[in-house]
Design an enzyme around this catalytic site. Structure first.
Site, mmCIF file in Angstrom:
data_model
loop_
_atom_site.group_PDB
_atom_site.id
_atom_site.type_symbol
_atom_site.label_atom_id
_atom_site.label_comp_id
_atom_site.label_asym_id
_atom_site.label_seq_id
_atom_site.Cartn_x
_atom_site.Cartn_y
_atom_site.Cartn_z
ATOM 1 N N TYR A 148 0.831 -1.207 0.000
ATOM 2 C CA TYR A 148 0.000 0.000 0.000
ATOM 3 C C TYR A 148 0.860 1.249 0.000
ATOM 4 O O TYR A 148 1.733 1.437 0.842
ATOM 5 C CB TYR A 148 -0.901 -0.029 1.235
ATOM 6 N N SER A 167 0.919 -7.874 1.520
ATOM 7 C CA SER A 167 -0.013 -6.853 1.975
ATOM 8 C C SER A 167 -0.934 -6.453 0.813
ATOM 9 O O SER A 167 -1.629 -7.297 0.270
ATOM 10 C CB SER A 167 0.751 -5.661 2.558
ATOM 11 N N ASP A 226 -0.391 -10.229 13.305
ATOM 12 C CA ASP A 226 -0.538 -9.115 12.371
ATOM 13 C C ASP A 226 -1.753 -8.268 12.744
ATOM 14 O O ASP A 226 -2.894 -8.678 12.544
ATOM 15 C CB ASP A 226 -0.697 -9.679 10.955
ATOM 16 N N HIS A 258 3.025 -7.663 10.915
ATOM 17 C CA HIS A 258 3.118 -7.159 9.546
ATOM 18 C C HIS A 258 4.520 -6.588 9.352
ATOM 19 O O HIS A 258 4.739 -5.377 9.437
ATOM 20 C CB HIS A 258 2.045 -6.083 9.347
#
Length: 315
Positions: A92, A179, A269, A298
């Site tokens: 992202y 992700s 996560d 993460h």
């Protein structure tokens, strides 16, 4: 699972998701794919500034829905190509995978491409670049204007473009990413059924309502809370909003995936909670395997790059 913030391991393996699936979900994506088919791809390549003695490195551009020009790095072996290809999708608000991380795949004979997501990477033009809020862009304009809808279609166009390259076997193409890149990989595999393998790491873009209800206060799902605070503080549109987000929820795309799926999850996560991932994983109907990192969140996962390098050579 020391943090104990999510479902138990037993519950994760049976969890079927929270975010609603729109009643016209299948028709929505058939219409979206028809729009992509009606958009002239206008593929162009040019030599990249980067070079390597054993690779042909190029900047690739194509036209996505809405007329947006989308950029990708393309690297091909100068000799001994094995016919397979790997598509890389980034996290992202990141950018396409660096050339130096693509070259090990080219060195063993694979064609590789790494896309800059529209509005995030440096190569996409014709769209506004933003630091965040990509997830909810277009939400108020209607389901057909969701930014991630267009991004998912861009992954399909990249896949088709690479499949059409000389020397690439269209039945030996893999997708990979972590992700957001993992979510995009699954979306691509769902919407382009010829994808043979998806190797994903803690994918984003799944089970939005569950992530929001967990109220972990972490980006990127925190954007949903911010949207409600700014646009709908009394939650009068809650059902409408989550149903609309359901169109771009990879858990609902998962049953369409025909590719073999190699999935990595980190059980601590809090950015992409395990339950949101299992909502999609549990809906996969084909060949799949799961790799768990019990004590990690993460973050960089020890050994994962080497593992994926091996997995992505099993096409």
């Amino acid at each position: 699972m020391p943090l104990n913030f999510d479902l138990s391991p037993e519950q994760l393996r049976s969890y079927q998701g929270t975010n609603p699936r729109p009643a016209d979900f299948d028709g929505y994506w058939e219409k979206a794919l028809a729009e992509l088919d009606a958009t002239e791809p206008q593929v162009e390549t040019r030599p990249a500034e980067f070079s390597a003695p054993f690779a042909r490195c190029e900047d690739l551009e194509f036209t996505g829905v809405g007329g947006v020009r989308v950029h990708a790095r393309l690297a091909r072996p100068l000799a001994d190509a094995d016919g397979s290809a790997v598509l890389f999708f980034h996290g992202y608000n990141g950018r396409s995978t660096p050339w130096t991380e693509l070259l090990p795949y080219v060195a063993r004979g694979q064609t590789v491409a790494a896309m800059d997501l529209r509005g995030q990477g440096w190569g996409a033009t014709g769209t506004d670049w933003t630091v965040s809020t990509q997830l909810l862009r277009g939400l108020d304009e209607g389901a057909d204007q969701l930014h991630m809808r267009h991004a998912y279609l861009d992954t399909v166009r990249l896949a088709r473009t690479v499949m059409d390259l000389p020397g690439v076997d269209p039945d030996r193409v893999a997708v990979t990413g972590g992700s957001q890149g993992g979510g995009l990989s699954l979306a691509c595999a769902a919407l382009e059924p010829r994808i043979a393998l998806a190797a994903v790491i803690f994918p984003f873009l799944s089970d939005y309502q569950r992530a929001w209800e967990m109220a972990l206060g972490e980006a990127p799902y925190q954007e949903i809370t911010t949207w409600f605070r700014k646009r709908d503080p009394l939650h009068r549109r809650r059902e409408e909003i989550f149903t609309r987000l359901g169109y771009i929820d990879i858990q609902h795309l998962a049953p369409r995936v025909r590719a073999r799926v190699d999935w990595t999850v980190a059980l601590e996560d809090v950015v992409c909670p395990p339950s949101t991932q299992f909502a999609a994983y549990n809906k996969l109907t084909g060949t799949k395997s799961l790799r768990e990192y019990p004590d990690f969140g993460h973050e960089d996962l020890p050994g994962i790059e080497d593992t994926l390098y091996t997995v992505l050579h099993t096409l």
